[in-house]
Design an enzyme around this catalytic site. Structure first.
Site, PDB file in Angstrom:
ATOM      1  N   LYS A 105       3.840   0.896  -5.834  1.00 30.74           N
ATOM      2  CA  LYS A 105       3.541   1.081  -7.396  1.00 30.74           C
ATOM      3  C   LYS A 105       5.268   1.599  -7.563  1.00 30.74           C
ATOM      4  O   LYS A 105       5.356   2.502  -8.235  1.00 30.74           O
ATOM      5  CB  LYS A 105       2.593   2.118  -7.861  1.00 30.74           C
ATOM      6  CG  LYS A 105       1.161   1.583  -7.890  1.00 30.74           C
ATOM      7  CD  LYS A 105       0.289   2.261  -8.627  1.00 30.74           C
ATOM      8  CE  LYS A 105      -1.176   1.709  -8.279  1.00 30.74           C
ATOM      9  NZ  LYS A 105      -1.998   1.900  -7.274  1.00 30.74           N
TER      10      LYS A 105
HETATM   11  O1  LIG Z   1      -2.574  -0.634  -7.749  1.00 35.65           O
HETATM   12  C1  LIG Z   1      -3.843  -0.408  -7.357  1.00 35.65           C
HETATM   13  O2  LIG Z   1      -4.091  -0.848  -6.370  1.00 35.65           O
HETATM   14  C2  LIG Z   1      -4.665   0.180  -8.270  1.00 35.65           C
HETATM   15  C3  LIG Z   1      -4.531   0.039  -9.409  1.00 35.65           C
HETATM   16  C4  LIG Z   1      -5.626   0.452 -10.378  1.00 35.65           C
HETATM   17  O3  LIG Z   1      -5.599   0.317 -11.680  1.00 35.65           O
HETATM   18  N1  LIG Z   1      -6.465   1.170  -9.727  1.00 35.65           N
HETATM   19  C5  LIG Z   1      -6.558   1.417  -8.390  1.00 35.65           C
HETATM   20  O4  LIG Z   1      -7.423   2.360  -7.982  1.00 35.65           O
HETATM   21  N2  LIG Z   1      -5.559   1.139  -7.697  1.00 35.65           N
HETATM   22  C6  LIG Z   1      -5.643   1.418  -6.133  1.00 35.65           C
HETATM   23  O5  LIG Z   1      -6.553   0.942  -5.596  1.00 35.65           O
HETATM   24  C7  LIG Z   1      -7.314   1.658  -4.751  1.00 35.65           C
HETATM   25  C8  LIG Z   1      -8.804   2.040  -5.075  1.00 35.65           C
HETATM   26  O6  LIG Z   1      -9.260   2.850  -4.261  1.00 35.65           O
HETATM   27  P1  LIG Z   1     -10.825   3.081  -4.226  1.00 35.65           P
HETATM   28  O7  LIG Z   1     -11.512   3.364  -5.526  1.00 35.65           O
HETATM   29  O8  LIG Z   1     -11.272   3.915  -2.908  1.00 35.65           O
HETATM   30  O9  LIG Z   1     -11.635   1.662  -3.620  1.00 35.65           O
HETATM   31  C9  LIG Z   1      -6.330   2.961  -4.595  1.00 35.65           C
HETATM   32  O10 LIG Z   1      -5.383   2.691  -3.677  1.00 35.65           O
HETATM   33  C10 LIG Z   1      -5.725   2.987  -5.998  1.00 35.65           C
HETATM   34  O11 LIG Z   1      -4.353   3.555  -5.925  1.00 35.65           O
END
Ligand SMILES: O=C(O)c1cc(=O)[nH]c(=O)n1[C@@H]1O[C@H](COP(=O)(O)O)[C@@H](O)[C@H]1O
Length: 309
Positions: A105
């Protein structure tokens, strides 16, 4: 690389990405004990535990999946030792022929974005030599600074045949505070989506652009609109599993060709053994629990896509 992502998705029938977001409290006792015995309760010990934990999950799932998404904050919290574990993870995933989406990011003024792009996707020059420092295949990028913050990433991507995923509509509860604000009657995320399509037209693969978008699984209606705004962009869809997203919410993130989206789950996969559903595996077999969770996720998305065919 975007074609490789599309090809690997077709081959595995798994439009998914395993989020390698290790936290110490997910790591089974036997791994922690061994790492601490060797390195003590130190940053090095934590980094060793993270690496061994990741390796177990990668070994147990790599044949089922096209891609992984290590989130750098989970490593950075352990300083330099954590970053070494990040790099080891990236390299090991490449050995297993997985596509690595570096969830970093980044995004800044042009000159600073250029350095981020060089470090994560490109090659840095040292005297007469060049080095690929982190060497991910894709990186997540924040568009808040506008075109001159994005352009350096696209320049490096063109040289390296790599790609980016630009935050368009994020999955978190407060994402609407800014992203849903109406500007000239349309939400900001739509304006950003339009820019993603425009930036992407400048760096196309065979059918899809190297410039993708991030749209959260938690906002399916917006995903449906954004799919049409950016028809040639892959959408990275986080928010599946731990944040509540389900296969049925995801169908409109895909194009008619069955491609165009890659769905991430992090905690839902890597800490599956802690869920009641997979508890039977036990912490010793945490990686088998992750494999079972990957199989279930693939079946859930496949079922949802088949139901609307
Ligand atoms: O860019 C991302 O991957 C991201 C964007 C977003 O809008 N929401 C989001 O959850 N993420 C990332 O996606 C992952 C979600 O993790 P879980 O909720 O554990 O599946 C984390 O690494 C967050 O930083």
């Amino acid at each position: 690389m975007i074609q490789k992502l599309a090809d690997k998705i077709k081959k595995t029938h798994a439009p998914i990405c395993v989020g390698l977001d290790p936290m110490l409290n997910y790591i089974p006792e036997h791994i922690l004990k061994k790492a601490f015995a060797e390195y003590g309760e130190t940053l090095e010990g934590a980094a060793e535990a993270i690496w061994q934990y990741n390796k177990g999950i990668i070994d147990a799932t790599y044949d089922l999946i096209p891609s992984v998404k290590p989130q750098i904050a989970m490593y950075e919290q352990f300083g330099i030792e954590g970053l070494k574990a990040f790099k080891k993870t990236v390299d090991y995933c490449h050995e297993k022929d997985l596509i690595v989406i570096g969830d970093v990011k980044r995004g800044d003024i042009g000159s600073t974005s250029a350095a981020y792009a060089t470090g994560h996707l490109g090659k840095v020059t040292v005297g007469s030599k060049t080095y690929a420092a982190f060497d991910e295949d894709f990186a997540t990028v924040n568009p808040y600074l506008g075109t001159d913050g994005i352009k350096p990433f696209i320049d490096v991507c063109k040289e390296e045949k790599k790609g980016i995923f630009i935050l368009v509509k994020t999955s978190n509860p407060s994402s609407g505070e800014f992203q849903d604000r109406l500007i000239d009657g349309r939400p900001l995320y739509e304006w950003v989506g339009e820019k993603v399509a425009e930036w992407g037209a400048d760096h196309m693969g065979d059918t899809y652009s190297y410039v993708g978008a991030v749209v959260g699984a938690t906002y399916p209606e917006m995903g449906k609109v954004l799919r049409k705004v950016m028809p040639k962009s892959f959408i990275l869809v986080p928010g599946y599993g731990a944040q509540g997203g389900k296969g049925a919410d995801l169908v409109h993130f895909f194009n008619e060709d069955g491609l165009g989206a890659v769905v991430n789950s992090s905690r839902g996969i890597i800490a599956a053994y802690k869920q009641e559903k997979y508890a039977k595996f036990g912490s010793e077999n945490y990686a088998d629990a992750s494999r079972a969770a990957v199989e279930d996720m693939i079946a859930d998305i496949d079922g949802a896509l088949n139901a609307v065919k």
